[in-house]
Design a protein around this motif. Structure first.
Motif, PDB file in Angstrom:
ATOM      1  N   GLU A 367     -83.570 141.399  -1.977  1.00 50.31           N
ATOM      2  CA  GLU A 367     -84.999 141.163  -2.173  1.00 50.31           C
ATOM      3  C   GLU A 367     -85.269 141.144  -3.664  1.00 50.31           C
ATOM      4  O   GLU A 367     -84.733 141.957  -4.410  1.00 50.31           O
ATOM      5  CB  GLU A 367     -85.831 142.244  -1.485  1.00 50.31           C
ATOM      6  N   MET A 368     -86.114 140.208  -4.093  1.00 51.05           N
ATOM      7  CA  MET A 368     -86.458 140.117  -5.504  1.00 51.05           C
ATOM      8  C   MET A 368     -87.960 139.900  -5.640  1.00 51.05           C
ATOM      9  O   MET A 368     -88.588 139.244  -4.809  1.00 51.05           O
ATOM     10  CB  MET A 368     -85.680 138.993  -6.190  1.00 51.05           C
ATOM     11  N   TYR A 369     -88.498 140.473  -6.699  1.00 54.06           N
ATOM     12  CA  TYR A 369     -89.928 140.399  -6.948  1.00 54.06           C
ATOM     13  C   TYR A 369     -90.163 140.020  -8.405  1.00 54.06           C
ATOM     14  O   TYR A 369     -89.484 140.540  -9.307  1.00 54.06           O
ATOM     15  CB  TYR A 369     -90.601 141.732  -6.623  1.00 54.06           C
ATOM     16  N   GLU A 370     -91.123 139.135  -8.604  1.00 55.23           N
ATOM     17  CA  GLU A 370     -91.405 138.610  -9.940  1.00 55.23           C
ATOM     18  C   GLU A 370     -92.915 138.568 -10.162  1.00 55.23           C
ATOM     19  O   GLU A 370     -93.664 138.019  -9.340  1.00 55.23           O
ATOM     20  CB  GLU A 370     -90.814 137.199 -10.094  1.00 55.23           C
ATOM     21  N   ALA A 371     -93.361 139.137 -11.274  1.00 57.40           N
ATOM     22  CA  ALA A 371     -94.781 139.094 -11.622  1.00 57.40           C
ATOM     23  C   ALA A 371     -95.136 137.721 -12.183  1.00 57.40           C
ATOM     24  O   ALA A 371     -94.271 136.992 -12.711  1.00 57.40           O
ATOM     25  CB  ALA A 371     -95.103 140.178 -12.647  1.00 57.40           C
ATOM     26  N   TYR A 372     -96.412 137.374 -12.078  1.00 56.70           N
ATOM     27  CA  TYR A 372     -96.955 136.139 -12.666  1.00 56.70           C
ATOM     28  C   TYR A 372     -96.293 134.882 -12.113  1.00 56.70           C
ATOM     29  O   TYR A 372     -96.099 133.899 -12.834  1.00 56.70           O
ATOM     30  CB  TYR A 372     -96.831 136.147 -14.202  1.00 56.70           C
ATOM     31  N   SER A 373     -95.909 134.892 -10.848  1.00 56.99           N
ATOM     32  CA  SER A 373     -95.300 133.710 -10.246  1.00 56.99           C
ATOM     33  C   SER A 373     -95.814 133.552  -8.830  1.00 56.99           C
ATOM     34  O   SER A 373     -96.434 134.458  -8.275  1.00 56.99           O
ATOM     35  CB  SER A 373     -93.769 133.813 -10.242  1.00 56.99           C
ATOM     36  N   ASP A 374     -95.565 132.390  -8.236  1.00 58.38           N
ATOM     37  CA  ASP A 374     -95.999 132.144  -6.873  1.00 58.38           C
ATOM     38  C   ASP A 374     -94.807 131.728  -6.020  1.00 58.38           C
ATOM     39  O   ASP A 374     -93.651 131.830  -6.447  1.00 58.38           O
ATOM     40  CB  ASP A 374     -97.100 131.078  -6.844  1.00 58.38           C
ATOM     41  N   TYR A 375     -95.096 131.243  -4.816  1.00 59.78           N
ATOM     42  CA  TYR A 375     -94.007 130.893  -3.897  1.00 59.78           C
ATOM     43  C   TYR A 375     -93.146 129.759  -4.425  1.00 59.78           C
ATOM     44  O   TYR A 375     -91.967 129.645  -4.086  1.00 59.78           O
ATOM     45  CB  TYR A 375     -94.574 130.543  -2.521  1.00 59.78           C
ATOM     46  N   GLU A 376     -93.699 128.904  -5.301  1.00 61.88           N
ATOM     47  CA  GLU A 376     -92.901 127.828  -5.880  1.00 61.88           C
ATOM     48  C   GLU A 376     -91.756 128.389  -6.723  1.00 61.88           C
ATOM     49  O   GLU A 376     -90.638 127.878  -6.703  1.00 61.88           O
ATOM     50  CB  GLU A 376     -93.784 126.915  -6.734  1.00 61.88           C
ATOM     51  N   SER A 377     -92.039 129.449  -7.461  1.00 55.79           N
ATOM     52  CA  SER A 377     -90.998 130.075  -8.277  1.00 55.79           C
ATOM     53  C   SER A 377     -89.881 130.628  -7.401  1.00 55.79           C
ATOM     54  O   SER A 377     -88.688 130.507  -7.715  1.00 55.79           O
ATOM     55  CB  SER A 377     -91.601 131.202  -9.115  1.00 55.79           C
ATOM     56  N   MET A 378     -90.270 131.237  -6.255  1.00 59.80           N
ATOM     57  CA  MET A 378     -89.274 131.778  -5.353  1.00 59.80           C
ATOM     58  C   MET A 378     -88.476 130.676  -4.666  1.00 59.80           C
ATOM     59  O   MET A 378     -87.281 130.812  -4.415  1.00 59.80           O
ATOM     60  CB  MET A 378     -89.942 132.671  -4.316  1.00 59.80           C
ATOM     61  N   MET A 379     -89.121 129.566  -4.363  1.00 59.73           N
ATOM     62  CA  MET A 379     -88.415 128.423  -3.784  1.00 59.73           C
ATOM     63  C   MET A 379     -87.372 127.895  -4.762  1.00 59.73           C
ATOM     64  O   MET A 379     -86.232 127.600  -4.382  1.00 59.73           O
ATOM     65  CB  MET A 379     -89.407 127.330  -3.398  1.00 59.73           C
ATOM     66  N   ASN A 380     -87.760 127.790  -6.024  1.00 62.88           N
ATOM     67  CA  ASN A 380     -86.808 127.318  -7.039  1.00 62.88           C
ATOM     68  C   ASN A 380     -85.625 128.273  -7.167  1.00 62.88           C
ATOM     69  O   ASN A 380     -84.478 127.844  -7.293  1.00 62.88           O
ATOM     70  CB  ASN A 380     -87.521 127.179  -8.384  1.00 62.88           C
ATOM     71  N   MET A 381     -85.918 129.584  -7.137  1.00 65.45           N
ATOM     72  CA  MET A 381     -84.838 130.567  -7.256  1.00 65.45           C
ATOM     73  C   MET A 381     -83.927 130.510  -6.038  1.00 65.45           C
ATOM     74  O   MET A 381     -82.694 130.575  -6.156  1.00 65.45           O
ATOM     75  CB  MET A 381     -85.425 131.968  -7.412  1.00 65.45           C
ATOM     76  N   ALA A 382     -84.503 130.377  -4.833  1.00 66.43           N
ATOM     77  CA  ALA A 382     -83.691 130.302  -3.622  1.00 66.43           C
ATOM     78  C   ALA A 382     -82.774 129.088  -3.655  1.00 66.43           C
ATOM     79  O   ALA A 382     -81.595 129.164  -3.295  1.00 66.43           O
ATOM     80  CB  ALA A 382     -84.597 130.254  -2.393  1.00 66.43           C
ATOM     81  N   GLU A 383     -83.291 127.954  -4.092  1.00 64.83           N
ATOM     82  CA  GLU A 383     -82.479 126.736  -4.190  1.00 64.83           C
ATOM     83  C   GLU A 383     -81.357 126.902  -5.207  1.00 64.83           C
ATOM     84  O   GLU A 383     -80.221 126.476  -4.975  1.00 64.83           O
ATOM     85  CB  GLU A 383     -83.366 125.555  -4.577  1.00 64.83           C
ATOM     86  N   GLU A 384     -81.679 127.556  -6.319  1.00 64.20           N
ATOM     87  CA  GLU A 384     -80.659 127.778  -7.351  1.00 64.20           C
ATOM     88  C   GLU A 384     -79.547 128.675  -6.820  1.00 64.20           C
ATOM     89  O   GLU A 384     -78.353 128.432  -7.052  1.00 64.20           O
ATOM     90  CB  GLU A 384     -81.310 128.410  -8.579  1.00 64.20           C
ATOM     91  N   ILE A 385     -79.912 129.703  -6.065  1.00 70.71           N
ATOM     92  CA  ILE A 385     -78.920 130.620  -5.506  1.00 70.71           C
ATOM     93  C   ILE A 385     -78.007 129.888  -4.531  1.00 70.71           C
ATOM     94  O   ILE A 385     -76.771 130.011  -4.588  1.00 70.71           O
ATOM     95  CB  ILE A 385     -79.622 131.800  -4.811  1.00 70.71           C
ATOM     96  N   LEU A 391     -71.203 126.069  -4.899  1.00 67.74           N
ATOM     97  CA  LEU A 391     -70.218 125.677  -5.910  1.00 67.74           C
ATOM     98  C   LEU A 391     -69.165 126.764  -6.099  1.00 67.74           C
ATOM     99  O   LEU A 391     -67.967 126.469  -6.248  1.00 67.74           O
ATOM    100  CB  LEU A 391     -70.917 125.395  -7.241  1.00 67.74           C
ATOM    101  N   ALA A 392     -69.591 128.016  -6.100  1.00 71.78           N
ATOM    102  CA  ALA A 392     -68.650 129.115  -6.328  1.00 71.78           C
ATOM    103  C   ALA A 392     -67.614 129.212  -5.225  1.00 71.78           C
ATOM    104  O   ALA A 392     -66.443 129.516  -5.463  1.00 71.78           O
ATOM    105  CB  ALA A 392     -69.413 130.439  -6.454  1.00 71.78           C
ATOM    106  N   VAL A 393     -68.027 128.927  -3.985  1.00 67.65           N
ATOM    107  CA  VAL A 393     -67.134 129.086  -2.842  1.00 67.65           C
ATOM    108  C   VAL A 393     -66.340 127.822  -2.557  1.00 67.65           C
ATOM    109  O   VAL A 393     -65.159 127.872  -2.207  1.00 67.65           O
ATOM    110  CB  VAL A 393     -67.936 129.510  -1.594  1.00 67.65           C
ATOM    111  N   ASN A 394     -66.959 126.652  -2.710  1.00 60.58           N
ATOM    112  CA  ASN A 394     -66.325 125.396  -2.278  1.00 60.58           C
ATOM    113  C   ASN A 394     -66.046 124.404  -3.396  1.00 60.58           C
ATOM    114  O   ASN A 394     -65.461 123.351  -3.151  1.00 60.58           O
ATOM    115  CB  ASN A 394     -67.211 124.706  -1.221  1.00 60.58           C
ATOM    116  N   ASP A 395     -66.514 124.700  -4.614  1.00 56.30           N
ATOM    117  CA  ASP A 395     -66.329 123.807  -5.765  1.00 56.30           C
ATOM    118  C   ASP A 395     -66.977 122.444  -5.565  1.00 56.30           C
ATOM    119  O   ASP A 395     -66.612 121.477  -6.222  1.00 56.30           O
ATOM    120  CB  ASP A 395     -64.835 123.612  -6.086  1.00 56.30           C
ATOM    121  N   LYS A 396     -67.911 122.336  -4.664  1.00 55.01           N
ATOM    122  CA  LYS A 396     -68.634 121.086  -4.432  1.00 55.01           C
ATOM    123  C   LYS A 396     -69.924 121.394  -3.689  1.00 55.01           C
ATOM    124  O   LYS A 396     -70.104 122.486  -3.149  1.00 55.01           O
ATOM    125  CB  LYS A 396     -67.789 120.097  -3.639  1.00 55.01           C
TER     126      LYS A 396
END
Length: 414
Positions: A367-385, A391-396
């Protein structure tokens, strides 16, 4: 303030389909899991690969026409334990310690294959610098007359030993998919003392861990080998491993005794390695964005942050009931109240509810929490993760799974 909850399922859950789940929510009560990203890996084996390597990583029943090793009675196991315990005593009577404290191993099987990949057929390296020391568990054994065959497995694969010529044949697992390469390691009988050869035939059992020393050679057939000069029993096993033909087929035992499952089905360990890569990559990704990892209490005075039945324990000094946490949410939000702007926790959660191969009462979440952000910020972080973990597991970023092609490109995730 928004939060993203990435559930990394316990390995007692089905490892591929439910390795992790994403859920984005705007409050503690609005939890809607999205579709699960799925990981896929495959195995290619040659016709000469060991039959034990063909066992699937997902538990299933098979081998109906032969007696399953799981049907071994308690009396059978106790009889085997008694026989092997006598061998422990015999080893000690000969001045040999059956549970060694240390073994100086110089190479794994995988490393030897890589270092000597350019060695020509028929060449043998007898220089002192080419002497190697290996170690592994005996997973197969045959002995007759002046000849004995054993198969050792280390963390990078398996090694087969025969003695008479004493040879090791090795198959090791590649990084993210399974491929078998054969690597023989042998020794003429003259290289071993008569006493050691007798020990090999009479005192070594399947399940024992051995260490061996020798030099490098490639056979005329092109198989990398180690000529064994000596060996030692490093750990004497008191109980047998599951049968090579069946593997470990008892589904309940495979989930309850993962260590036995990994011995019988070495490809299962690859799921553990992939999970470790995923957790490490999650940490790198979120910390690169400025998040601080914290640890919040597991024992809590009130079970909050989710709707679930808690496990209850009693604290003797406080004289009151405490609860194993059902979520990390509330304490993480208090960190924001205290002044932190970006926090996260990868922690164990306990929910006293149903249990099955797809639902574990103990599991890991992020679970992660971030001040001064909305659900768009969390969507971007989820996609990045998800992208970085793929890539780390499959190299593609494209993975074939169940006849479908999964895309983990950032533009394709929403």
């Amino acid at each position: 303030m928004e939060a993203v909850n990435l559930r990394v399922w316990s390995l007692s859950s089905r490892p591929l389909k439910h390795l992790f789940r994403l859920a984005s929510f705007s409050s503690s009560s609005a939890r809607r899991p999205s579709s699960s990203p799925k990981l896929f890996f495959f195995r290619c084996s040659s016709s000469s690969s060991p039959s034990s390597a063909a066992t699937a990583s997902t538990p299933s029943a098979s081998g109906r026409n032969r007696r399953s090793p799981s049907s071994t009675t308690t009396s059978d196991r106790e009889a085997i334990r008694a026989i092997r315990s006598k061998k422990v005593e015999e080893l000690r009577s000969k001045g040999l310690e059956p549970y060694a404290y240390k073994w100086e191993r110089t190479h794994t099987a995988n490393e030897l294959q890589d270092i000597y990949k350019d060695l020509g057929n028929g060449e043998e390296l007898t220089c002192e610098s080419d002497r190697v020391s290996i170690a592994g568990r005996v997973v197969a054994r045959r002995a007759f007359g002046k000849l004995a065959f054993l198969t050792l497995r280390d963390d990078s694969g398996s090694i087969q030993i025969s003695n008479g010529h004493l040879r090791f044949e090795m198959a090791f697992w590649a990084h993210d998919f399974f491929t078998l390469e054969h690597y023989k390691l042998y020794c003429e009988k003259e290289r071993l003392s008569n006493e050691q050869f007798e020990h090999l035939k009479t005192l070594v059992d399947i399940g024992d861990i051995l260490g061996a020393n020798g030099t490098i050679k490639r056979t005329e057939k092109g198989e990398l080998s180690v000529c064994v000069n000596s060996f030692a029993i490093l750990t004497k096993s008191l109980l047998p491993l599951p049968d090579k033909y069946h593997g470990l087929t008892d589904v309940d035992k495979r989930y309850r005794q993962r260590y036995v499952d990994m011995i019988a089905n070495p490809e299962v360990a690859d799921v553990f390695r992939k999970r470790a890569k995923i957790v490490s990559e999650i940490r790198r990704t979120v910390e690169a964005s400025g998040f601080v990892e914290v640890e919040t209490p597991v024992l809590q005075g009130a079970a909050g942050g989710a709707e679930a039945r808690p496990f209850i324990t009693y604290h003797n000094s406080l004289g009151r009931d405490l609860y194993l946490r059902i979520a990390t949410e509330l304490h993480l939000k208090r960190m924001l109240v205290g002044g932190f702007e970006k926090v996260y926790e990868i922690g164990r959660i306990f929910r006293n509810e149903g249990i099955s191969t797809r639902h574990n009462p103990e599991f890991t979440t992020i679970e992660m929490y971030e001040a001064y952000s909305d659900y768009e910020s969390m969507m971007n972080m989820a996609e990045e993760i998800v992208t970085r973990c793929a890539l780390a597991v499959n190299d593609k970023l494209t993975i074939e799974y169940q006849e479908s092609l999964l895309y983990f490109l950032l533009t394709d995730l929403r």
